[in-house]
Structures are given as structure tokens and as C-alpha cells.
Design an enzyme around this catalytic site. Structure first.
Site, short mmCIF file in Angstrom:
data_model
loop_
_atom_site.label_atom_id
_atom_site.label_comp_id
_atom_site.label_asym_id
_atom_site.label_seq_id
_atom_site.Cartn_x
_atom_site.Cartn_y
_atom_site.Cartn_z
N CYS A 12 0.86 -1.18 0.00
CA CYS A 12 0.00 0.00 0.00
C CYS A 12 0.90 1.24 0.00
CB CYS A 12 -0.91 0.01 1.24
SG CYS A 12 -0.01 0.15 2.81
N HIS A 41 5.39 -6.44 8.34
CA HIS A 41 5.05 -7.82 8.70
C HIS A 41 5.28 -8.76 7.52
CE1 HIS A 41 2.41 -6.45 12.29
NE2 HIS A 41 3.63 -6.76 12.66
N HIS A 74 3.70 1.44 11.11
CA HIS A 74 2.61 1.24 12.08
C HIS A 74 2.50 2.39 13.07
CE1 HIS A 74 3.55 -3.13 11.12
NE2 HIS A 74 2.28 -3.00 10.80
N HIS A 124 -2.07 -5.42 18.30
CA HIS A 124 -1.43 -4.99 17.05
C HIS A 124 -0.60 -3.73 17.32
CE1 HIS A 124 -0.95 -3.50 12.94
NE2 HIS A 124 -1.20 -4.73 12.56
N GLU A 126 0.01 -1.12 15.62
CA GLU A 126 -0.63 0.14 15.26
C GLU A 126 -1.56 0.61 16.38
OE1 GLU A 126 -4.11 1.74 12.37
OE2 GLU A 126 -2.65 0.44 11.39
N SER A 220 0.62 -10.46 9.68
CA SER A 220 0.07 -9.25 9.05
C SER A 220 -1.44 -9.21 9.26
CB SER A 220 0.40 -9.24 7.55
OG SER A 220 -0.38 -8.28 6.88
N SER A 221 -1.89 -8.19 9.98
CA SER A 221 -3.32 -8.06 10.28
C SER A 221 -4.16 -7.94 9.01
CB SER A 221 -3.55 -6.84 11.18
OG SER A 221 -4.92 -6.59 11.35
N SER A 263 1.80 -5.66 3.02
CA SER A 263 3.23 -5.77 3.32
C SER A 263 3.92 -6.79 2.42
CB SER A 263 3.43 -6.17 4.79
OG SER A 263 2.91 -5.19 5.65
#
Length: 279
Positions: A12, A41, A74, A124, A126, A220-221, A263
Site C-alpha cells: 500500500c 510484517h 505502524h 497490534h 498500530e 500481518s493483520s 506488506s
């Protein structure tokens, strides 16, 4: 066998920006550079940067005084900046601008007496960072079911923000319930537009194929949310690299869809496509 690639897959904006900033620092600095936590991640991508000289640490205390330290996309708590300043550490801040915006919202409303609610995963990085901009006093909600055990005071003012990679459907369920339960509440939909587009594109593609391959880090969320979205529609394979794919298993499917978390570098996606083409 036909392969369809999602319109929105891979790095992203925030991750691409952070990775470029970090690589430029490694290319141009003669000093040691430390990253506070894994840069992204994706362990394969992180390994490439560590081969270039990046040192990954878990806490500011592990960074020597007056050295360079990367804050990853993050973002981190306000206290991290203070700790780094106390040690005269030079910060290379790659915090995603969308995450930085959440920090500012949380800090502003907290100082105005609002109770902060963060929709997201409390573990997480973030969300940990966001909570650090309101003295770690936020109420953190990950699922609608959690709300049954949370006592909300209607006499208080509330400010709601969200982890940028939050699942859209869960976010709506939680905010709908909050709007019914609270009298004074300010909603800030801080889910990243790229996350929305990625999730919607994955859902659409899942309806057109016989199976999905979701590429991304196990931690990775946003990748795991893509996995959950896809597997509700078709058989889904969650992988980090092509080595985890089984050619015989994939041969059962005529049309395969491919998407990837924010990611996931392009070269890993290309490796997977090449492997499928070789079957």
C-alpha cells in the site's frame, strides 16, 4: 488453468513509502541504523533490509545513544519519541500519514476530555501506538461480542477511531451498536481507503474463481483479514511464499485468484504467479 490477480494487491502507499525511506537511509548512511520492531510484517522483505545492514530491536533501550532509529509505518506511542529524545537518538519517522492522522485525532480529543475508543486489535502495534497518544487510556474493541462485557458511561463524551486495516463489516457492526448505546460520540472512520479497496476487490474476485491464494505475512493483520474474507466464499490458501503451495492441490482448480496483503513485495507475488504458470 486460469489465473486472475486482484486489482489491489501488494504494497500500500504507507508501506511503499516506509520501505523506500528506510532503503534510502541504508544506502546513504555510514552510521548504524536500527528499526524499532520489524520494518513490516513480512519476514522475507525484512531479511533483505537486514542483509543491507538494518538492525531490528524491540525497544528504544536497545538503541545506543545518538544513533539512527527508524519508526516503522505502524507508528508508535508518544512516549517512544520522548525516550528517543532523552537518548539523543535521530528518528527516521516512516509512520504512515494515515496512522499519524489518527494519533493527532486521539491526542486532540483526549486533551479535550473525551474517552477514546479504538476499534481494532489491542495486540497490534498500530493500536498499541494509537493508545499511546491518550495515555494508554483507550477502550479497545475488536469484535461486536466484546461490547457485551464493556460498561459505557452515557454521561461521558466519546471519540471513536479505528485501526486502518479493520474489517469493514465488523467496523460497521461495532459503530452501529455504539451509536445506539452512546449519547455524545464523535465517529472517525479511519480505515485506510486502500484497505477498503483491497478487501472489496478480494471479495469480488473470490466470487469469480474456484479458489483464492492470499499472499502475506502470518503476523500481518490486513493479510489475515483478506484470508477470512476470501475463505467465506471459496477454498483459500494463505501463504507467505511460493514454497508453501502444493501443485497437485492447485491442479484441482480451473480458475485461481491471487491477492496479497499490504506488506507483500511485488517480487514475492511474481514468484507465486510464476509457480502457478509452471504447473
Amino acid at each position: 488453468m486460469n489465473v486472475k490477480i486482484s486489482k489491489n494487491a501488494g504494497f500500500c502507499f504507507g508501506v511503499k513509502r516506509a520501505m523506500k525511506m528506510a532503503w534510502n537511509e541504508l544506502e546513504n548512511s555510514e552510521e548504524s541504523i536500527y528499526a524499532l520492531g520489524p520494518l513490516i510484517h513480512n519476514k522475507q522483505a525484512v531479511e533483505k533490509y537486514e542483509e543491507k545492514g538494518l538492525k531490528t530491536v524491540d525497544e528504544v533501550e536497545s538503541v545506543p545513544e545518538s544513533k539512527n532509529m527508524i519508526i516503522r509505518s505502524h507508528g508508535v506511542s508518544e512516549s517512544v519519541y520522548k525516550s528517543a529524545s532523552d537518548k539523543n537518538i535521530n528518528i527516521i519517522d516512516t509512520t504512515c500519514p494515515f496512522v499519524k492522522k489518527i494519533h493527532n485525532i486521539v491526542n486532540t480529543y483526549h486533551n479535550e476530555g473525551y474517552q477514546i475508543i479504538v476499534i481494532g486489535d489491542m495486540n497490534h502495534p498500530e493500536v498499541i501506538g494509537i493508545n499511546g497518544w491518550c495515555d494508554n487510556s483507550a477502550i479497545i474493541i475488536k469484535t461486536p461480542q466484546q461490547m457485551d462485557s464493556i460498561e459505557l458511561d452515557k454521561s461521558k463524551k466519546y471519540c471513536v477511531v479505528s485501526q486502518t486495516t479493520m474489517n469493514l463489516d465488523l467496523h460497521k457492526q461495532i459503530t452501529d451498536k455504539l451509536s445506539k448505546d452512546l449519547d455524545t460520540v464523535v465517529f472517525n472512520n479511519t480505515i485506510c481507503s486502500a484497505t477498503k479497496e483491497r478487501q472489496e476487490a478480494a471479495k469480488d474476485l473470490s466470487r469469480e474463481v474456484d479458489c483464492m491464494i492470499v499472499i502475506g505475512g502470518k503476523h500481518s493483520s490486513n493479510t489475515q483479514k483478506l484470508v477470512n474474507i476470501c475463505k467465506e466464499i471459496v477454498p483459500t490458501f494463505a501463504i507467505e511464499t511460493k514454497e508453501e503451495l502444493d501443485g497437485e492441490e492447485l491442479n484441482k482448480y480451473k480458475t485461481i485468484g491471487v491477492t496479497a496483503g499490504a506488506s507483500t513485495p511485488d517480487w514475492i507475488i511474481d514468484d507465486v504467479i510464476d509457480f502457478i504458470d509452471s504447473i
